[in-house]
Design a protein around this motif. Structure first.
Motif, short mmCIF file in Angstrom:
data_model
loop_
_atom_site.label_atom_id
_atom_site.label_comp_id
_atom_site.label_asym_id
_atom_site.label_seq_id
_atom_site.Cartn_x
_atom_site.Cartn_y
_atom_site.Cartn_z
N VAL A 190 -15.72 -1.92 4.35
CA VAL A 190 -17.14 -2.26 4.51
C VAL A 190 -17.60 -3.05 3.30
CG1 VAL A 190 -19.50 -1.39 4.73
CG2 VAL A 190 -17.64 -0.20 5.90
N PHE A 191 -18.36 -4.10 3.56
CA PHE A 191 -19.02 -4.84 2.48
C PHE A 191 -20.52 -4.81 2.75
CE2 PHE A 191 -20.44 -9.05 0.62
CZ PHE A 191 -20.48 -8.57 -0.69
N LEU A 242 -13.04 -9.70 -2.54
CA LEU A 242 -13.04 -9.03 -1.24
C LEU A 242 -11.75 -9.33 -0.49
CD1 LEU A 242 -16.73 -9.79 -0.16
CD2 LEU A 242 -15.85 -7.72 -1.27
N TYR A 243 -11.32 -10.60 -0.53
CA TYR A 243 -10.07 -11.02 0.11
C TYR A 243 -8.90 -10.18 -0.42
CZ TYR A 243 -6.12 -14.09 1.29
OH TYR A 243 -4.92 -14.59 1.75
N ASP A 244 -8.83 -10.07 -1.72
CA ASP A 244 -7.71 -9.36 -2.34
C ASP A 244 -7.68 -7.88 -1.97
OD1 ASP A 244 -6.78 -11.66 -3.54
OD2 ASP A 244 -7.74 -11.27 -5.48
N ILE A 245 -8.83 -7.24 -1.92
CA ILE A 245 -8.89 -5.82 -1.56
C ILE A 245 -8.33 -5.62 -0.16
CG2 ILE A 245 -10.44 -3.88 -1.03
CD1 ILE A 245 -12.32 -4.92 -3.21
N ILE A 246 -8.73 -6.47 0.77
CA ILE A 246 -8.30 -6.33 2.17
C ILE A 246 -6.81 -6.57 2.32
CG2 ILE A 246 -8.50 -7.36 4.47
CD1 ILE A 246 -11.48 -7.87 3.76
N VAL A 247 -6.31 -7.65 1.74
CA VAL A 247 -4.89 -7.99 1.88
C VAL A 247 -4.03 -6.94 1.19
CG1 VAL A 247 -3.11 -9.67 1.26
CG2 VAL A 247 -5.31 -10.45 2.16
N LYS A 270 -7.73 -3.61 8.46
CA LYS A 270 -7.79 -4.33 9.72
C LYS A 270 -9.16 -4.26 10.41
CE LYS A 270 -2.88 -3.60 10.96
NZ LYS A 270 -2.44 -4.16 9.73
N SER A 271 -9.93 -3.24 10.14
CA SER A 271 -11.23 -3.07 10.83
C SER A 271 -12.35 -3.08 9.80
CB SER A 271 -11.24 -1.75 11.62
OG SER A 271 -10.84 -0.67 10.80
N ALA A 272 -13.11 -4.17 9.77
CA ALA A 272 -14.08 -4.38 8.70
C ALA A 272 -15.50 -4.55 9.25
CB ALA A 272 -13.70 -5.61 7.88
N VAL A 273 -16.46 -4.15 8.42
CA VAL A 273 -17.88 -4.32 8.71
C VAL A 273 -18.54 -4.98 7.51
CG1 VAL A 273 -20.08 -3.14 9.08
CG2 VAL A 273 -18.05 -2.36 10.29
N GLU A 274 -19.40 -5.96 7.80
CA GLU A 274 -20.22 -6.56 6.75
C GLU A 274 -21.68 -6.36 7.12
OE1 GLU A 274 -20.32 -10.67 4.31
OE2 GLU A 274 -20.62 -10.89 6.46
N GLY A 291 -8.54 6.45 3.06
CA GLY A 291 -7.89 5.32 2.41
C GLY A 291 -8.72 4.05 2.48
N GLY A 292 -9.79 4.09 3.28
CA GLY A 292 -10.66 2.91 3.41
C GLY A 292 -11.51 2.68 2.17
N CYS A 293 -12.08 1.50 2.09
CA CYS A 293 -12.87 1.11 0.92
C CYS A 293 -14.25 0.62 1.34
CB CYS A 293 -12.15 0.02 0.13
SG CYS A 293 -13.00 -0.46 -1.40
N TYR A 294 -15.27 1.23 0.76
CA TYR A 294 -16.66 0.82 1.00
C TYR A 294 -17.12 0.06 -0.25
CZ TYR A 294 -21.57 1.15 2.51
OH TYR A 294 -22.85 0.86 2.92
#
Length: 213
Positions: free
Chosen positions: A141-142, A57-62, A67-71, A164-167
């Motif tokens: 989103v996770f 998860l860390y790697d995907i974000i970096v 910048k704007s995430a939801v869990e 471009g976001g990732c769910y």
């Protein structure tokens, strides 16, 4: 001597593998977060993700500068700490939702100990109600909550997802009924590209939004 040399090489490779599980320490926050994760590596229970999945998860974000995430589904905070650690690099913030009060309180305590509280908006409540009410747009989103509701969570978040976001969703390899329905739905969408990482035993699905309908 040959046996000893081979043993030394093997141990060296193992050492590199262990170090590779964690990001490089660049500042005091990195040091504090890493120390907390290492010290508690064998303490995470209660539906938390394993260390390897937190690093994914860390790697995907970096990598994508999200910048704007939801869990959806905090548990006691292991995955949220990894996500927040990544967001400390990108200048972002995480909104995480947990329905169980005891887990929520433990998670908040863990966020403080890890030093990532400033990067997390932790909310106590039913994600069935809170997710559709979330304002704004998000690029990550996770989902790691009740599996029979996976498809509904995605449908609620889809209009809020940036191009471009990732769910991402946890336990995708299990293909239980709720997860199977979610995957069949998201894989049918022509504006998302979905795959399941092979680096996670439980399976993390990654659906990248390629364009707006």
């Amino acid at each position: 001597m040959k046996i000893k040399f081979l043993l030394f090489v093997a141990l060296g490779v193992i050492g590199v593998g262990v170090r590779a599980q964690y990001p490089e320490v660049e500042n005091e926050l990195d040091k504090k977060v890493k120390t907390f994760i290492v010290d508690n590596a064998h303490s995470w229970r209660d539906m938390n993700v394993p260390l390897s999945d937190g690093k994914i998860l860390y790697d995907i974000i970096v990598k994508n500068n999200y910048k704007s995430a939801v869990e959806i589904g905090t548990s006691t905070g292991h995955s949220a700490i990894w996500i927040a650690w990544a967001l400390s690099k990108t200048g972002g913030k995480l909104t995480t939702i947990e329905i169980d009060k005891n887990r929520y309180l433990q998670a908040r305590a863990n966020f403080k100990k890890a030093g990532v509280s400033d990067f997390i908006d932790a909310r106590l409540g039913d994600a069935h109600e809170l997710v559709p009410q979330l304002p704004g747009e998000y690029d990550f989103v996770f989902c790691d909550a009740d599996r029979y509701w996976f498809k509904n969570y995605f449908i609620a978040m889809d209009p809020k997802m940036k191009r471009g976001g990732c769910y991402t969703a946890h336990n995708a390899a299990q293909r239980s009924r709720g997860i199977r329905e979610f995957l069949e739905y998201v894989e049918s969408l022509n504006n998302y590209e979905t795959s399941i990482t092979k680096d996670s035993r439980a399976g993390i699905s990654m659906s990248y939004k390629t364009w707006e309908k």
